[in-house]
Design a protein around this motif. Structure first.
Motif, PDB file in Angstrom:
ATOM      1  N   CYS A  84      17.815  33.938  45.312  1.00 56.56           N
ATOM      2  CA  CYS A  84      17.286  32.973  45.605  1.00 56.56           C
ATOM      3  C   CYS A  84      19.081  32.341  44.822  1.00 56.56           C
ATOM      4  O   CYS A  84      19.874  31.550  44.257  1.00 56.56           O
ATOM      5  CB  CYS A  84      16.571  32.319  45.748  1.00 56.56           C
ATOM      6  SG  CYS A  84      15.738  31.939  46.979  1.00 56.56           S
ATOM      7  N   THR A  87      22.313  33.538  44.863  1.00 58.62           N
ATOM      8  CA  THR A  87      23.221  32.741  45.787  1.00 58.62           C
ATOM      9  C   THR A  87      22.969  31.644  46.312  1.00 58.62           C
ATOM     10  O   THR A  87      24.101  30.599  46.664  1.00 58.62           O
ATOM     11  CB  THR A  87      21.749  33.662  47.591  1.00 58.62           C
ATOM     12  OG1 THR A  87      21.776  34.790  47.355  1.00 58.62           O
ATOM     13  CG2 THR A  87      22.124  32.875  48.608  1.00 58.62           C
ATOM     14  N   PHE A  88      21.837  30.822  45.640  1.00 58.80           N
ATOM     15  CA  PHE A  88      22.177  29.212  45.300  1.00 58.80           C
ATOM     16  C   PHE A  88      21.833  28.666  43.738  1.00 58.80           C
ATOM     17  O   PHE A  88      21.588  27.493  43.766  1.00 58.80           O
ATOM     18  CB  PHE A  88      20.517  28.948  46.877  1.00 58.80           C
ATOM     19  CG  PHE A  88      20.660  29.516  48.059  1.00 58.80           C
ATOM     20  CD1 PHE A  88      21.590  29.060  48.465  1.00 58.80           C
ATOM     21  CD2 PHE A  88      19.965  30.314  47.776  1.00 58.80           C
ATOM     22  CE1 PHE A  88      21.546  29.042  50.141  1.00 58.80           C
ATOM     23  CE2 PHE A  88      20.155  31.420  49.185  1.00 58.80           C
ATOM     24  CZ  PHE A  88      20.611  30.376  50.422  1.00 58.80           C
ATOM     25  N   THR A 210      16.304  30.110  53.661  1.00 58.35           N
ATOM     26  CA  THR A 210      17.562  29.877  53.415  1.00 58.35           C
ATOM     27  C   THR A 210      18.121  28.335  53.772  1.00 58.35           C
ATOM     28  O   THR A 210      18.231  27.837  54.150  1.00 58.35           O
ATOM     29  CB  THR A 210      18.636  30.897  54.927  1.00 58.35           C
ATOM     30  OG1 THR A 210      18.359  31.801  53.900  1.00 58.35           O
ATOM     31  CG2 THR A 210      19.836  30.585  55.297  1.00 58.35           C
ATOM     32  N   MET A 213      17.564  25.438  51.548  1.00 59.18           N
ATOM     33  CA  MET A 213      18.600  25.330  50.808  1.00 59.18           C
ATOM     34  C   MET A 213      19.357  24.738  51.399  1.00 59.18           C
ATOM     35  O   MET A 213      20.182  23.865  51.261  1.00 59.18           O
ATOM     36  CB  MET A 213      18.307  26.664  50.137  1.00 59.18           C
ATOM     37  CG  MET A 213      17.744  27.755  49.483  1.00 59.18           C
ATOM     38  SD  MET A 213      17.533  26.916  47.898  1.00 59.18           S
ATOM     39  CE  MET A 213      15.612  27.252  47.638  1.00 59.18           C
ATOM     40  N   LYS A 218      22.403  22.866  49.729  1.00 68.21           N
ATOM     41  CA  LYS A 218      22.820  23.801  48.606  1.00 68.21           C
ATOM     42  C   LYS A 218      24.327  24.712  49.992  1.00 68.21           C
ATOM     43  O   LYS A 218      24.759  26.172  49.559  1.00 68.21           O
ATOM     44  CB  LYS A 218      22.342  25.051  48.626  1.00 68.21           C
ATOM     45  CG  LYS A 218      21.346  23.929  47.300  1.00 68.21           C
ATOM     46  CD  LYS A 218      20.471  25.046  46.689  1.00 68.21           C
ATOM     47  CE  LYS A 218      19.811  24.782  44.921  1.00 68.21           C
ATOM     48  NZ  LYS A 218      20.522  25.022  44.809  1.00 68.21           N
ATOM     49  N   MET A 224      28.349  29.130  51.120  1.00 66.84           N
ATOM     50  CA  MET A 224      27.262  29.381  50.474  1.00 66.84           C
ATOM     51  C   MET A 224      28.029  28.961  48.559  1.00 66.84           C
ATOM     52  O   MET A 224      28.532  29.492  48.368  1.00 66.84           O
ATOM     53  CB  MET A 224      27.100  30.428  49.751  1.00 66.84           C
ATOM     54  CG  MET A 224      26.048  31.352  49.094  1.00 66.84           C
ATOM     55  SD  MET A 224      26.392  32.854  48.769  1.00 66.84           S
ATOM     56  CE  MET A 224      26.670  34.097  50.176  1.00 66.84           C
ATOM     57  N   ASP A 226      26.959  27.130  46.344  1.00 59.32           N
ATOM     58  CA  ASP A 226      25.835  27.035  44.671  1.00 59.32           C
ATOM     59  C   ASP A 226      25.946  28.629  44.450  1.00 59.32           C
ATOM     60  O   ASP A 226      25.165  28.891  43.750  1.00 59.32           O
ATOM     61  CB  ASP A 226      24.985  26.550  44.985  1.00 59.32           C
ATOM     62  CG  ASP A 226      24.268  25.009  45.076  1.00 59.32           C
ATOM     63  OD1 ASP A 226      25.540  24.737  43.527  1.00 59.32           O
ATOM     64  OD2 ASP A 226      23.411  24.469  45.081  1.00 59.32           O
TER      65      ASP A 226
END
Length: 299
Positions: A84, A87-88, A210, A213, A218, A224, A226
């Motif tokens: 996380c 990715t975010f 997912t 987010m 996000k 993607m 963030d």
């Protein structure tokens, strides 16, 4: 514990002769069983949706998502949690994976750790879990004492609780507020729940984080936005995302990324013409939701 009553511990009639066939036929058997997993997970979507909404509400109010499990199940939670931040751009303390036996158990099996119900309770107490947190217990059988202890303690503290299991009518289903039951059936090798059950768990955890987010802003379109550009590959990904979202050249995207250091403000600036202070104010005002910030800026 009577293992014969646990769905994931029963023998698979489709693989009784798996030790007598060719390598290619073994792989076909494994693949054929794997193809059933997504359909089992599909049936859990209504419950997963409710858990996602709880996660979003909790995170918006400063809460956390905590995964708890033992063995393969614990490792699945740690894997999802650890992905996380890059990715975010979540804070490392926002999505947490807890495994029976601690960090050593990530790589090595620790005998008896999963049987320690009090240990599960203690992990939740140490982290001072509260009403804004969501605790998700993961276990193929739905009967792991460590995870049951964690769910009981979390529930007593007012947290939302959920179970991700592959066997119906399990003790974890009885404890948790939300029961996500992916009935994947018997494994190719009897009781080897790192296989279909582990795959189902991974798919469900993917959906939980997912979708949460996305709801938290996000993701912009399916980009993607963030992403944390913390290495060479992710810097290239960040630049490409800016190029896609803002429809600009590679050079323009690179310059914007260098100026702002992250994707969202770079895209917002390129699409609206606003500069640094205005960009950051807009994102703050709209709680980091890029789509909302863009709409407000171009009215």
């Amino acid at each position: 514990m009577d293992l014969h009553k646990i769905l994931t511990e029963t023998r698979n009639p489709n693989t009784l002769n798996i030790d007598t066939i060719s390598t290619e036929k073994i792989l076909e058997k494994i693949n054929g069983e794997d193809q059933t997993v997504a359909y089992a997970v599909e049936k859990t979507i209504p419950v997963v949706s409710r858990v996602v909404d709880s996660i979003v509400a909790g995170l918006e109010n400063g809460g956390r998502l905590l995964y708890v499990g033992a063995g393969t199940s614990g490792r699945m939670g740690i894997l999802d949690a650890s992905e996380c931040p890059p990715t975010f751009s979540t804070d490392p303390g926002q999505v947490i994976g807890i495994i029976a036996g601690g960090e050593r158990a990530i790589q090595f099996p620790l005998e008896g750790a999963d049987d320690d119900e009090e240990g599960g309770r203690n992990e939740i107490a140490i982290r001072e879990v509260g009403a804004n947190d969501v605790v998700v217990g993961i276990a193929a059988s739905g009967r792991t004492p460590y995870t049951i202890g964690a769910l009981k303690e979390a529930k007593s503290r007012g947290a939302v609780t959920a179970s991700v299991v592959c066997s119906p009518k399990s003790p974890m289903c009885e404890v948790a507020d939300h029961s996500i039951v992916a009935e994947v059936g018997p494994e190719v090798v009897t009781g080897s729940t790192r296989m279909k059950a582990g795959t189902a768990q991974k798919l469900i955890l993917n959906m939980l984080t997912t979708a949460s987010m996305i709801k938290l802003g996000k993701v912009y379109s399916n980009l993607m936005v963030d992403v944390m550009p913390s290495n060479a590959k992710l810097k290239v990904r960040a630049r490409n995302i800016i190029m896609e979202a803002a429809d600009v050249t590679e050079q323009e995207a690179t310059e914007a990324l260098e100026t702002y250091g992250s994707v969202k403000p770079a895209i917002l600036s390129l699409l609206t013409g606003h500069e640094e202070k205005e960009v950051y104010n807009l994102l703050t005002l709209h709680k980091g939701n890029l789509r909302s910030a863009i709409k407000a800026a171009i009215r």
